[in-house]
Write an enzyme that holds these catalytic residues in place. Structure first.
Site, PDB file in Angstrom:
ATOM      1  CE  LYS A 119       7.680  -0.517  -3.249  1.00  0.00           C
ATOM      2  NZ  LYS A 119       8.661   0.552  -3.508  1.00  0.00           N
ATOM      3  CD  GLU A 121      11.585   4.237  -4.410  1.00  0.00           C
ATOM      4  OE1 GLU A 121      12.168   5.293  -4.776  1.00  0.00           O
ATOM      5  OE2 GLU A 121      11.329   3.987  -3.222  1.00  0.00           O
ATOM      6  CD  GLU A 188       5.507   7.331  -1.823  1.00  0.00           C
ATOM      7  OE1 GLU A 188       6.046   6.249  -2.139  1.00  0.00           O
ATOM      8  OE2 GLU A 188       5.826   8.002  -0.824  1.00  0.00           O
TER       9      GLU A 188
HETATM   10  O1  KIV Z   1       9.260   1.458   1.313  1.00  0.00           O
HETATM   11  C1  KIV Z   1       8.062   1.799   1.392  1.00  0.00           C
HETATM   12  O2  KIV Z   1       7.513   1.930   2.489  1.00  0.00           O
HETATM   13  C2  KIV Z   1       7.337   2.040   0.155  1.00  0.00           C
HETATM   14  C3  KIV Z   1       5.912   2.516   0.183  1.00  0.00           C
HETATM   15  C4  KIV Z   1       5.284   2.439  -1.133  1.00  0.00           C
HETATM   16  C5  KIV Z   1       5.043   1.902   1.171  1.00  0.00           C
HETATM   17  O3  KIV Z   1       7.887   1.841  -0.875  1.00  0.00           O
END
Ligand code: KIV
Length: 295
Positions: A119, A121, A188
């Site tokens: 993932k 950001e 988020e």
């Molecule tokens: O690191 C994290 O906890 C996140 C959240 C979206 C759960 O990125």
């Protein structure tokens, strides 16, 4: 229709869950026992988030955590995960510089920590990073709205997309991340109707955290949802258990029994036969092993 993958949650199962309207359940885990418990509880995605920084490593926020720290935690969590899809966060600094570094670090998470997906950001220039990672054959999840790695640029830990212009930006960012090849997107701290509209516009699932009930799934942080986090928690947190209180109760009871001499009891100790004990006593009788000459 509702589907629930049974043996192993794979990428395609997550798309099927969205298609079937079955909410996707994702939870953070940062070590072996928590990943194992999450996996056994039937969550769809076990996620080693960079929130390990503040939740287990004692950093003030997520910005300091390194790739090496993420890999060490993720390797432990990987060993506890067998059924759930195993997702690992790219920490700040691992993907911002250029596409090559983003791919190199995503590959490290796959090769060294067994990640089945990563993932990242952000949107804007990060869309190209997501595309590069997806093109390298690594499933990638986006994350927009409140992005803790860049919270200072967002003016703090605040809900995002609360004006028409900002909501529209989130909408176009989500479409851009989908076009870049993301298999899902975390939303988020986004107003519920905005998240609902984005979810409707996307083919891929959205995973909400503070983004209302219309997302294709929900994620919470382990320590928040189990009631371990102390002090202020964001509005979107719900504690489903009071594990912190239970841990405190157990530790207080342990300390009290040790101090009272009631622990350990007979059932917690090992036995030795009377003959062996007598022999041992004779071998350590006064004068047999005198001083430290025998050492
Ligand atoms: O690191 C994290 O906890 C996140 C959240 C979206 C759960 O990125």
């Amino acid at each position: 229709m509702s589907t629930q993958p049974v043996d192993k949650v794979r990428l395609g199962d997550l798309a099927d869950l969205k298609e079937a309207g079955t909410p996707i359940v994702m939870v953070t885990a940062y070590d072996h026992p928590s990943a194992r418990l999450a996996d056994e509880s039937g969550v769809d995605i076990v996620f080693v988030g960079d929130s390990a920084a503040n939740n287990v490593l004692g950093y003030p926020d997520t910005t300091p955590i390194s790739m090496d720290e993420m890999i060490m935690l993720a390797r432990a969590a990987r060993r506890g995960t067998s059924r759930a899809f195993f997702l690992v966060d790219l920490p700040l600094g691992a993907f911002q510089v250029n596409d090559e570094e983003a791919v190199r670090n995503a590959l490290r998470l796959v090769k060294e920590a067994g990640a089945e997906g990563v993932k990242l950001e952000g949107a804007g220039p990060m869309v190209a990073r997501a595309r590069a990672i997806a093109t390298a054959g690594i499933p990638v999840m986006g994350h927009i709205g409140l992005t803790p790695q860049t919270a200072s640029a967002l003016g703090g830990f605040k809900a995002q997309g609360r004006t028409a212009a900002k909501a529209r930006q989130l909408y176009t960012d989500a479409l851009a991340l989908q076009a870049a090849g993301c298999f899902a997107i975390v939303l988020e701290a986004v107003p519920a109707p905005v998240a609902a509209r984005i979810t409707e516009a996307l083919r891929i699932p959205t995973i909400g955290i503070g983004a209302g009930p219309s997302c294709s799934g929900q994620v919470l942080v382990w320590h928040d949802l189990l009631g371990i986090t102390q002090g202020h928690t964001p509005r979107f947190v719900k504690a489903f258990a009071s594990v912190g209180d239970e841990i405190r109760r157990g530790l207080t009871a342990f300390a009290a029994e040790v101090r009272a001499g009631t622990f350990p009891a007979a059932e917690h100790t090992y036995r030795i036969s009377d003959d062996e004990l007598a022999l041992f006593e004779s071998e350590v009788a006064p004068g047999v092993l005198a001083g430290d000459d025998w050492l």
